[in-house]
Design an enzyme around this catalytic site. Structure first.
Site, mmCIF file in Angstrom:
data_model
loop_
_atom_site.group_PDB
_atom_site.id
_atom_site.type_symbol
_atom_site.label_atom_id
_atom_site.label_comp_id
_atom_site.label_asym_id
_atom_site.label_seq_id
_atom_site.Cartn_x
_atom_site.Cartn_y
_atom_site.Cartn_z
ATOM 1 C CB SER A 142 -0.901 -0.095 1.169
ATOM 2 O OG SER A 142 -1.685 1.334 1.547
ATOM 3 C CE1 TYR A 156 -4.125 -2.213 4.856
ATOM 4 C CE2 TYR A 156 -3.316 0.025 4.433
ATOM 5 C CZ TYR A 156 -3.577 -1.388 3.947
ATOM 6 O OH TYR A 156 -4.110 -1.361 2.803
#
Ligand code: NAP
Length: 247
Positions: A142, A156
């Site tokens: 990501s 995350y």
């Protein structure tokens, strides 16, 4: 026929990748955890177009289930030549001071430990040391690994930062075995993951700050994943493709 395993292929980016992989001639192992019906729908779509696919339930944050998943794929398809570590989770936006131990365990087990174990099992099928013929691994990370996702989900972001380190290190460990390891770092893609983050309209809120002024499509990420998964990218290993609208 080459076999590709895509973890978390019942919805979102994984589902788009499964459909594209079938078009490119792979037998597709469609992994899912909870969304059985969606996974079966993807399999059905592939079969209707003449492709080969099967849905495999497994929680890829659980080592035992990962091992069973790979064993089942050996039996059903064999010849695993590509692994896409796509399954990933995030939880409601929060500053770090409010993160719990249990949440950190869930995030790191699903986003980091699971992909490590999937890589280990893939190596045992792809490496010439174990009788394999090489292959490719694509890790879906990501943009958060670059930004740190402050005020939203540093947990995350850190779990994806670890995935980037995995990609770089493993690409070097496996280069001589004919296994290439690369990463795709998406951002702002229209999927349900933003509901999990507690803000379904997140892309709408920030789209003016994205140079391309819109969110991305799952098919646009799938194209990058398939490029890295196939011989089209034969001279690339340890690299990342950012699919982020210019951010
Ligand atoms: P999504 O729409 O929420 O789909 C997540 C997929 O992962 C589902 O198929 C889900 O399966 C599966 N999954 C979750 N936990 C699992 C587990 N423990 N075992 C097996 N499968 C599991 O998410 P997405 O947006 O497509 O995200 C896919 C990947 O892209 C993730 O790694 C995510 O971090 C990354 N990413 C997405 C964006 C974005 O903007 N969408 C941005 C950056 C990175 P079930 O429903 O069957 O449980």
């Amino acid at each position: 026929m080459k076999t590709i395993l895509i973890t978390g292929a019942s919805r979102g980016i994984g589902a788009a990748t499964a459909l594209l992989a079938a078009e490119r001639g792979f037998a597709v192992a469609v992994n899912y955890n909870k969304s059985k019906e969606s996974a079966e729908n993807i399999v059905e779509k592939i079969r209707l177009k003449g492709g080969l696919a099967k849905a495999f339930q497994a929680d890829v944050s659980n080592e035992t289930e990962i091992i069973q998943l790979f064993n089942q794929i050996d039996t059903e398809f064999g010849n695993l030549t590509c692994l896409v570590n796509n399954a990933g989770i995030l939880e409601h936006q929060s500053t770090l001071e409010n993160l719990t131990w249990e949440r950190l365990q869930r995030i790191f087990q699903a986003n980091t430990l699971g992909p490590f174990i999937c890589c280990r099992e893939a190596i045992k099928r792809m490496s010439p040391k174990y009788g394999g013929n090489g292959g490719t691994i694509v890790n879906v990370s990501s943009i958060a690994s670059r930004t740190g996702a402050p005020f939203e989900y540093i947990d995350y972001a850190a779990s994806k930062g670890a995935i980037d380190a995995l990609t770089i290190g493993l690409s070097k460990e496996l280069a001589e075995d004919g296994i290439r390891v690369n990463g795709v770092r998406p951002a702002f893609i229209h999927t349900d993951i933003h509901i999990s983050g507690g803000e379904p309209g997140r892309i709408e809120r920030i789209k003016d700050s994205i140079p391309l002024k819109r969110g991305g499509l799952t098919s646009e990420v799938a194209e990058a994943i398939l490029w890295l998964a196939t011989e089209q990218s034969s001279y690339s290993t340890g690299i990342f493709i950012d699919v982020t609208g210019g951010r």
